[in-house]
Design a protein around this motif. Sequence first.
Motif, mmCIF file in Angstrom:
data_model
loop_
_atom_site.group_PDB
_atom_site.id
_atom_site.type_symbol
_atom_site.label_atom_id
_atom_site.label_comp_id
_atom_site.label_asym_id
_atom_site.label_seq_id
_atom_site.Cartn_x
_atom_site.Cartn_y
_atom_site.Cartn_z
ATOM 1 N N ARG A 85 5.368 -1.444 10.179
ATOM 2 C CA ARG A 85 4.218 -1.107 9.337
ATOM 3 C C ARG A 85 3.403 0.025 9.957
ATOM 4 O O ARG A 85 2.944 0.932 9.262
ATOM 5 N N ARG A 86 3.225 -0.022 11.276
ATOM 6 C CA ARG A 86 2.481 1.027 11.963
ATOM 7 C C ARG A 86 3.185 2.371 11.829
ATOM 8 O O ARG A 86 2.541 3.415 11.636
ATOM 9 N N ILE A 89 2.415 3.686 8.437
ATOM 10 C CA ILE A 89 1.047 4.209 8.359
ATOM 11 C C ILE A 89 0.964 5.590 9.000
ATOM 12 O O ILE A 89 0.342 6.515 8.464
ATOM 13 N N ASP A 94 -2.774 5.642 5.969
ATOM 14 C CA ASP A 94 -3.257 4.263 5.859
ATOM 15 C C ASP A 94 -3.085 3.689 4.466
ATOM 16 O O ASP A 94 -2.617 2.564 4.291
ATOM 17 N N LYS A 95 -3.493 4.469 3.476
ATOM 18 C CA LYS A 95 -3.515 3.957 2.104
ATOM 19 C C LYS A 95 -2.120 3.621 1.600
ATOM 20 O O LYS A 95 -1.908 2.595 0.936
ATOM 21 N N ASP A 98 -0.018 0.991 4.527
ATOM 22 C CA ASP A 98 -0.623 -0.261 4.971
ATOM 23 C C ASP A 98 0.092 -1.502 4.458
ATOM 24 O O ASP A 98 0.109 -2.542 5.123
ATOM 25 N N ASP A 99 0.693 -1.431 3.276
ATOM 26 C CA ASP A 99 1.296 -2.614 2.662
ATOM 27 C C ASP A 99 2.807 -2.690 2.902
ATOM 28 O O ASP A 99 3.480 -3.544 2.346
ATOM 29 N N THR A 106 1.373 -9.974 5.862
ATOM 30 C CA THR A 106 0.591 -9.418 6.965
ATOM 31 C C THR A 106 -0.653 -10.288 7.150
ATOM 32 O O THR A 106 -0.923 -11.196 6.359
ATOM 33 N N GLN A 108 -3.638 -9.354 6.645
ATOM 34 C CA GLN A 108 -4.472 -9.113 5.468
ATOM 35 C C GLN A 108 -4.012 -9.958 4.293
ATOM 36 O O GLN A 108 -4.828 -10.499 3.540
#
Length: 212
Positions: A85-86, A89, A94-95, A98-99, A106, A108
């Motif tokens: 995921r990083r 990003i 980020d936008k 991020d998912d 995750t 979140q």
Amino acid sequence: MLSRKIVLIATPGVIALGLLIAWKAWDAGLFYREDYSTPKSAVKSFYVSVIRGDGSSARENVVEPAQVPIVDDARTLIVEVRAFRRAAIERFGDKKGDDVSGGLPTLQDIEEANEKIDGNDALLATKNGKASLKLRKIGNHWKVDLLSVLPIRTDAETARRIFAKAAAAAHDLAAQIRAGAFMTPEDADQALKGKIIAIIIPEMVRPTFKWR
């Protein structure tokens, strides 16, 4: 006088850096106080326990002793998916990145999930179609059923095999993201989902396989 000016100039930068580090630690859940009194807080606590690297409370809060060895494999999977995921990003922003998690929840997703409690059983259902988790209340603690994250009913040994292979897939795909192999974050996300499905399908033809 000059040294004082340097200190005055440097101080806001040091404060900003400190705040940034603190925010990143908070965002990663490192300041979260472990709490197994509710289903959601139990899953968050499990997550934080394995991220910190000790995993001691996570091992104490799975639904059965047979699942204790799975905790280390779950930790490796979580760490590799976080790295995947990083990488997304860093590559897509980020936008958009991020998912990206290959359908795995995750922190979140856990924060935003719905708790469905039925007596001593609970389901933490994600809102975006990612994998959900079942829990069972034993004593005063809600304990995590690690096998429930999989779409098939299986045993601890099979789950460990699936988690280990999925972690390796996430690791390899993170490198591919950094190398520019994917045009969009959706492509990367689907690639990990496809890898996980390809890992699970052979397990479905084993004699011990059962549908949930």
